[in-house]
Design a protein around this motif. Structure first.
Motif, short mmCIF file in Angstrom:
data_model
loop_
_atom_site.label_atom_id
_atom_site.label_comp_id
_atom_site.label_asym_id
_atom_site.label_seq_id
_atom_site.Cartn_x
_atom_site.Cartn_y
_atom_site.Cartn_z
N ALA A 130 1.85 11.09 0.34
CA ALA A 130 1.39 9.71 0.45
C ALA A 130 2.48 8.81 1.15
O ALA A 130 1.93 8.33 2.34
N PRO B 91 2.42 8.33 -6.70
CA PRO B 91 2.18 8.90 -5.23
C PRO B 91 3.33 9.87 -5.13
O PRO B 91 4.39 9.74 -5.53
N CYS C 166 -6.91 0.99 1.54
CA CYS C 166 -6.01 1.42 0.57
C CYS C 166 -6.84 2.11 -0.45
O CYS C 166 -8.03 1.53 -0.91
N PRO C 167 -6.23 3.10 -1.19
CA PRO C 167 -7.06 3.69 -2.47
C PRO C 167 -7.20 2.85 -3.59
O PRO C 167 -6.37 2.06 -3.78
N SER D 252 -1.68 2.12 4.68
CA SER D 252 -2.93 1.88 5.30
C SER D 252 -2.85 0.75 6.10
O SER D 252 -2.14 -0.16 6.01
N ARG E 191 -7.60 10.86 -4.64
CA ARG E 191 -7.34 11.35 -3.20
C ARG E 191 -6.91 10.14 -2.49
O ARG E 191 -7.09 8.94 -2.73
N HIS E 192 -6.42 10.48 -1.35
CA HIS E 192 -6.01 9.28 -0.59
C HIS E 192 -5.80 10.16 0.87
O HIS E 192 -5.46 11.29 1.11
N VAL F 125 0.27 4.37 0.67
CA VAL F 125 -0.02 5.32 1.77
C VAL F 125 0.01 4.65 3.01
O VAL F 125 -0.68 5.18 4.18
N CYS G 275 0.66 -1.14 -0.01
CA CYS G 275 -0.11 -0.19 0.05
C CYS G 275 0.96 1.30 -0.01
O CYS G 275 1.68 1.31 0.75
N GLU H 213 -6.73 14.88 4.22
CA GLU H 213 -6.57 14.15 2.77
C GLU H 213 -6.01 15.00 1.66
O GLU H 213 -6.13 16.11 1.68
#
Length: 334
Positions: free
Chosen positions: A125, A121, A72-73, A66, A167-168, A64, A62, A156
């Motif tokens: 991120a 990213p 996870c996006p 998560s 978005r993330h 970002v 992931c 965000e």
């Protein structure tokens, strides 16, 4: 890769170390701004604290960090449900970083031709659930400052190009450092830092000798030095973890709320962010010291770091902002 210098081995700079510990206990405090001389251990302390903290659990692959696959996006296309541990991330934001490097870059051509959300990213991120460190924050370009303000407010990161939107999550502890002689920080960004501390080069010769002695020992035999300080770092880690668990049980009385409001009114700070930050910081300190309730002593000890950067300028008062806060604290909490 060289190990970060042990946090507990840093000599002096007690206010800076305490501020960083409190934001580690409660990241909602809003980060730390450290102004002072070069070579006073600002970046060393950030990396040392992150290395001291327990590793975070993340979904493998992931981008970002998560903690759950559901978080996870979708653009990341992560197929693994495996949970792995990683050190708490510390991401540097260089002064010359482009917008795409900070927020991430969309591949417009691939999106239009293949209908895929191709996204690379950025630094925000990678910093999610960790630290974003800005050296010389007062020299940061205005458009990057605006981006950080938006993300710090919402938690965000949103990237929009040609009608496409990505978005993330981007929640991190923002740590900035700088030299006030090289320029002032924009008021909008200054207010987003929960705490602010000033650091100075030590003037006591014995303290300076101890700094040299420890740094030299670290560079000459890193493994031995790390082993020597490992028990102290482990003990501090345990206290931080215990404080995180206990912070929700720390009580704040109506008298404490009145003290917070009274201090901010007397100081003339704008808005209510000062009171809220002061309360959260005092609660984190109480939890760190295993106290069941916030006391006036807790408020006294964190008032300067929570409020000094929120004061209106007084051209007739030559005293520093921390001195002005201490003066008001003595009056209000007499």
């Amino acid at each position: 890769m060289t190990s970060p210098f042990p946090f507990t081995a840093i000599v002096g700079q007690d206010d800076m170390k305490l501020a960083m510990i409190l934001t580690a206990i409660d990241p909602g405090i809003g980060g730390v701004l450290v102004f002072g001389d070069r070579g006073t251990g600002k970046s060393t302390a950030v990396r040392a604290l992150a290395a001291l903290l327990p590793p975070i659990e993340v979904v493998e692959g992931c981008p970002v960090n998560s903690a759950r696959h559901a978080d996870c996006p979708d653009w990341a296309n992560v197929s693994s449900d495996r949970i792995v541990t990683r050190p708490t991330p510390v991401i540097d934001l260089p002064l010359g970083a482009t917008e795409d490097r900070v927020v991430g870059a969309l591949d417009i051509e691939r999106a239009l031709t293949r209908g895929e959300k191709a996204f690379e990213p950025g630094l925000l991120a990678r910093a999610n659930r960790g630290y974003l460190y800005i050296d010389e924050a007062n020299l940061l370009e205005d458009h990057i400052v605006d981006l950080l303000l938006d993300v710090a407010q919402s938690g965000e990161n949103v990237v929009e190009r040609e009608g496409l939107s990505i978005r993330h999550a981007a929640r991190f502890v923002l740590v900035g450092s700088g030299n006030p002689e090289e320029g002032e920080l924009r008021p909008q960004l200054l207010d987003r830092f929960g705490l602010s501390v000033d650091v100075k080069s030590p003037t006591d010769i014995d303290e300076r000798i101890e700094v040299i002695r420890r740094r030299d020992a670290f560079e000459r035999d890193t493994d031995a030095f790390m082993a020597t300080w490992a028990p102290q770092d482990a003990a501090l880690r345990d206290r931080i973890v215990a404080a995180r668990a206990a912070i929700g049980r720390v009580e704040s009385s109506d008298a404490t709320l009145r003290d917070c409001a009274g201090l901010c009114l007397a100081l003339g700070s704008d808005g209510l962010r000062g009171e809220l930050t002061l309360l959260r910081t005092a609660r984190a300190l109480a939890a760190f010291e295993d106290a069941g309730a916030i006391t006036r002593d807790h408020l006294r000890r964190v008032s300067a770091m929570a409020l000094s950067h929120r004061l209106r300028r007084d051209p007739l008062d030559e005293a520093g902002s921390a001195t002005r806060v201490a003066r008001i604290v003595d009056d209000v909490l007499a």
